[in-house]
Design a protein around this motif. Structure first.
Motif: not given
Length: 446
Positions: A290-296, A310-313, A383-390
């Motif tokens: 929520l503080l870093d949404r650059r992947p979007e 995508l495996l987010p940390y 983050v887990l519910q990120s759109p597009n199921d990535v």
């Protein structure tokens, strides 16, 4: 804002010296010899320029990958005691029967037959030595760190993310190896994700022999015959051999030396170059919260199109996205771990400390709606519910096994459209990133 920890020399001087000496920065950056205790203030405007903060984050802390410490580090007062444990784990905290186990991802990673990670991956950056924090609850080293793997696996957290010292992970591969050797976990029950860190002269003279030699070392440290996923980090985009390295890793996969090829902290442009050249890229490990949404911006859409996971940390920002910081004045916040220092440095780019508090209050309200789940779990669930199921899984680091049930609680609820809308309203009042993943850490913009 939060002041990032600073070394003896000014950040810009360190950056200048690094360029002059052509010394590569590891994936997590280098640790300073002297560090000033970092505190926070409630100022909205950063006291340092974005460039200074960037260099501080990269050069003055163990900036990096698998972070995200859940809230609630209180010492247990009774219950089950693991062998050699300095403190006990209460059954209703660490082994609650009414919570679901952490599930596996619903489908295997691309280019693999059956490599499906647990939806929470145990991040082992916390074992690097910079995350001890409160001594009373620290289990990040020695026998305690080895033993702590058992309750994670019992709860369904069967995937471990680690890396070599060159990527800032310290002895974490050896710790996992000891857990396997001593029987706290069984090799058949777990998936081991590690990294290939390209940070030196090999970037200009990449060979298959170099790659294969680097694959042998984590095998020895972990005590295994095969690495399930090897994620490549590349320090200098000016050296274009990362495509060759990805192809060499793909060859190693076909030779049965590794199970899958991944990336860490690559941007979309370079990932596309490797995929277009024929590299079998299964995943990219990036910072996403929520503080870093650059992947979007571009990464999520590209990965959805290509089937790359995508495996987010950093999904709970080193513990900043937790109940522990709700309504806490900025000047009372002490950044006592590498994770907190790293993620605090981005607050000014996300929206500032007052905006951050409004986000925490919104997350707390959503948590109350879903039976009192933690702020950290609401943040991780987003983050887990990120759109597009990535996003098949998120990487969460923990300083001890007290966080096991918080990981399990992550799967006791789901965010509905109203929840997502409330969060989006707060995000829209913050600052939107303008650049792709990991550009800021490389000296670019946010």
């Amino acid at each position: 804002m939060f002041a990032a920890s600073v070394a003896t020399f000014p950040a810009h001087a360190l950056a200048t010296r690094r360029r002059r000496d052509a010394r590569p920065v590891s994936e997590k950056g280098t640790s300073p010899r002297r560090v000033i205790i970092a505190r926070a203030s409630s100022d909205e405007t950063p006291r340092a320029s974005p460039a200074e903060i960037t260099r501080r984050a990269v050069l003055s802390t163990a900036a990096g990958l698998a972070a995200g410490v859940s809230a609630n580090d209180d010492r247990a007062s009774g219950g089950i005691v693991l062998p050699g444990s300095p403190f006990a784990f209460e059954p209703n905290v660490a082994f609650a029967a009414d919570l679901p186990s952490v599930p596996r991802a619903s489908s295997p990673l691309k280019h693999t037959r059956d490599l499906a990670p647990s939806r929470v991956i145990k991040g082992c950056w916390q074992l690097s030595g910079g995350h001890r924090g409160d001594a009373a609850t620290d289990r990040t080293s020695g026998a305690a760190a080895v033993e702590d793997f058992a309750p994670f696996v019992a709860a369904g957290v069967t995937t471990f993310d680690t890396g070599p010292e060159a990527c800032g992970y310290g002895p974490s591969e050896l710790v996992i190896g000891e857990a396997l050797k001593q029987g706290f976990v069984n090799r058949d029950d777990v998936q081991l994700f590690t990294k290939l860190c390209c940070v030196g002269r090999e970037q200009s003279n990449m060979t298959a022999d170099w790659v294969n030699q680097k694959l042998d070392l984590p095998k020895r440290r972990l005590g295994v015959d095969k690495l399930d996923l090897v994620q490549m980090y590349w320090n200098d985009y000016g050296q274009k051999k990362y495509v060759d390295a990805a192809l060499f890793l793909t060859e190693a996969k076909h030779d049965g030396k590794i199970g899958a090829v991944g990336l860490t902290n690559f941007d979309t442009e370079r990932m596309a170059q490797m995929i277009d050249a024929g590299a079998e890229i299964s995943s990219n490990q990036i910072q996403f919260s929520l503080l870093d949404r650059r992947p979007e911006k571009v990464m999520v859409g590209y990965c959805q199109k290509k089937g790359v996971a995508l495996l987010p940390y950093g999904v709970v920002a080193g513990g900043l996205l937790s109940d522990a910081f709700l309504d806490r004045p900025g000047e009372d916040v002490v950044l006592d771990t590498s994770s907190k220092r790293k993620y605090a440095s981005v607050l000014g780019y996300a929206g500032g400390y007052n905006w951050f508090q409004s986000l925490l209050r919104t997350l707390r309200g959503i948590g109350d709606k879903h039976g009192g789940v933690s702020v950290a779990n609401v943040a991780a669930r987003w983050v887990l519910q990120s759109p597009n199921d990535v996003v098949p899984a998120v990487i969460l680091g923990a300083r001890n096994a007290r966080h096991v049930d918080d990981h399990r609680a992550l799967f006791s609820f789901a965010l509905d459209e109203q929840d997502l809308g409330s969060i989006r309203d707060v995000l829209d009042r913050g600052k939107k990133p303008k650049e792709d993943c990991y550009q800021w850490e490389r000296g670019g913009g946010w």
